[in-house]
Enzyme design. Structure first.
Site, PDB file in Angstrom:
ATOM      1  N   GLU A  82      -3.267  -4.793  -2.053  1.00 46.28           N
ATOM      2  CA  GLU A  82      -2.205  -4.435  -2.985  1.00 46.28           C
ATOM      3  C   GLU A  82      -0.941  -4.040  -2.228  1.00 46.28           C
ATOM      4  OE1 GLU A  82      -5.020  -2.455  -6.480  1.00 46.28           O
ATOM      5  OE2 GLU A  82      -4.107  -1.160  -4.961  1.00 46.28           O
ATOM      6  N   CYS A  83       0.168  -4.624  -2.620  1.00 42.36           N
ATOM      7  CA  CYS A  83       1.496  -4.253  -2.139  1.00 42.36           C
ATOM      8  C   CYS A  83       1.560  -4.253  -0.604  1.00 42.36           C
ATOM      9  CB  CYS A  83       1.895  -2.893  -2.725  1.00 42.36           C
ATOM     10  SG  CYS A  83       3.692  -2.644  -2.800  1.00 42.36           S
TER      11      CYS A  83
END
Length: 488
Positions: free
Chosen positions: A342-343
């Site tokens: 994520e991210c």
């Protein structure tokens, strides 16, 4: 219902008219005061909304007692009550920090705002006002916040105010004016003091690990707050929220540990929802932390990899120098291990050459806010058409963000995102038979409790991988990943 138990705990919500008024400083001051009063293990802390950094600060103040997120967009009204009840079971007091301004919710409404959360939790609110540069005019602002919802038949729930960046001399003059003009209790002040101020960077406040003097700041903040905040009045307000209810037992049915999920955690990768990790544990996962910045490898026996967000761009050179760790991650992902990133974790996989596309600094927020994701294709997390709620908050962007999910924001905007892919195979392939799309990676931070099937499927995919590697004897091009029989 089980969440009724939360209503029997003294609780208070700390908010402000806007960001940067000092609510996190006041929150940490109160956490420190109540930790000294009741013991850190008896204090529950929460953050309204999807923020990652403030819970890290809360947790550090409470000597690593984990803080939780209460987000109505993610969980719904009953969901936040249930989560608050579970995480505050056995505690003597609960403190909740608001996000942005008190009435600021999704799409310029009060939905999912700190005020909305206070209403759901039946929690009295204390608002922090920056007192710099104003005198009697601060009364107009305070009165506006205490009466704003009256025309709709609602209550503001504001039970007191605290003045931040205020001198003792000014406080002694303005506090009586506020109480007489606004009919609200003034509960103290914090002076402007660089030694208790938390520095910021573009994604918000610095994390505790990025402030070498953080513990000294908290000690100084505690000493100051003892003299300037009326802790007894604040405690009385918190106790006024208590409702005598029949405490229902909090039931958390945890399965026997069945599989290990590796999770990098250090200053470069520190953005994880506590509720996500708790849900993975509930499904039977053991969470095995390791630090890429310390050049620690993927823990032996790991059957899945979950790389959260953080600041890999700030530590790019050190992460590249951590070759043993980087090689172990490449080997694990190329061996077919299910990997969720994520991210910042998404950027890291690109840094390691495991995903296609370049990334760059956009020098401003990109696609910021709450979103709902709908799968455009099957993956190890879900089937096509299944949905989950998430959040984006980042300054970097990439040339290939993926199109495996459709993101829809509260204002109706939508865009494709998230790559579901097999790893780029620039180097030797570890296990011949693994050519599956074992990576799910993108900018959104998923909130598993909004659709627990994602956590269940993640653990199941780890179990499947574990069974495959345990039975494999055909690995002939090995990079010593430790994930099949020939590596042991």
């Amino acid at each position: 219902m089980a969440f009724d138990s939360f209503l029997s705990i003294p609780r208070i919500l700390i908010s402000a008219p806007s960001s940067s008024e000092g609510k996190t400083t006041v929150m940490c001051a109160l956490l420190s005061l109540f930790a000294h009063e009741f013991g850190s293990k008896n204090v529950a802390s929460f953050k309204c909304g999807p923020d990652f950094i403030d819970p890290l600060l809360h947790s550090r103040v409470l000597l690593e007692e984990a803080s939780g997120n209460l987000d109505i967009f993610f969980s719904g009204e009953e969901g936040v009550l249930e989560n608050a009840s579970f995480l505050s079971e056995g505690k003597k007091i609960a403190l909740i920090e608001g996000a942005m301004g008190y009435f600021d919710g999704t799409d310029f409404s009060t939905k999912s705002s700190a005020w909305h959360l206070a209403s759901v939790l039946c929690a009295p609110a204390v608002l922090v006002f920056d007192a710099r540069g104003s005198a009697l005019s601060i009364c107009a602002k305070i009165e506006g916040f205490t009466r704003f919802r009256e025309k709709n038949g609602d209550r503001s729930l504001v039970s007191g105010v605290i003045l931040n960046r205020c001198s003792k001399k000014i406080y002694e003059k303005i506090a009586p004016k506020i109480e007489s003009e606004c009919n609200v209790s003034v509960l103290g002040f914090l002076p402007f003091d660089e030694e208790i101020a938390f520095p910021s960077r573009r994604l918000g406040l610095f994390t505790p690990e990025a402030m070498p003097d953080f513990d000294k700041k908290i000690e100084r903040l505690f000493e100051t707050a003892q003299k300037t905040l009326d802790v007894q009045k604040i405690l009385q307000i918190a106790q006024s929220s208590v409702k005598k209810t029949q405490k229902a037992p909090i039931v958390f049915e945890k399965k026997a540990t069945t599989v290990k999920i590796a999770v990098p955690r250090d200053e470069a990768f520190c953005f994880y929802y506590r509720e996500n990790l708790d849900l993975l544990k509930k499904e039977g996962a053991e969470i095995a932390f390791f630090s890429p910045l310390k050049n620690e490898c993927v823990p032996v026996g790991s059957c899945a990899l979950y790389i959260g967000g953080g600041y890999p761009e700030l530590f790019a050179s050190k992460l590249i120098e951590s070759r043993a760790c980087a090689d172990s991650i490449r080997a694990f992902v190329r061996s077919g291990g299910p990997t969720l990133a994520e991210c910042g974790g998404f950027l890291y996989l690109k840094m390691l050459g495991l995903l296609s596309g370049t990334f760059f600094d956009a020098h401003s927020l990109v696609r910021f806010g709450h979103i709902e994701l709908c799968a455009n294709e099957d993956s190890f997390l879900c089937k096509k058409g299944e949905k989950i709620r998430a959040h984006e908050f980042h300054h970097f962007d990439t040339s290939e963000n993926g199109n495996a999910f459709l993101a829809t924001a509260a204002d109706g905007r939508n865009w494709n995102c998230i790559q579901v892919a097999e790893p780029v195979r620039t180097f030797r392939v570890c296990c011949k038979q693994n050519h599956e799309k074992n990576i799910v990676a993108g900018f959104p931070h998923l909130y598993f409790p909004s659709n627990p099937i994602f956590a269940k499927n993640f653990v199941l995919s780890a179990l499947v991988f574990d069974s495959l590697k345990s039975s494999d004897s055909s690995c002939t091009s090995c990079t010593s990943c430790g994930n099949c029989k020939n590596c042991h």
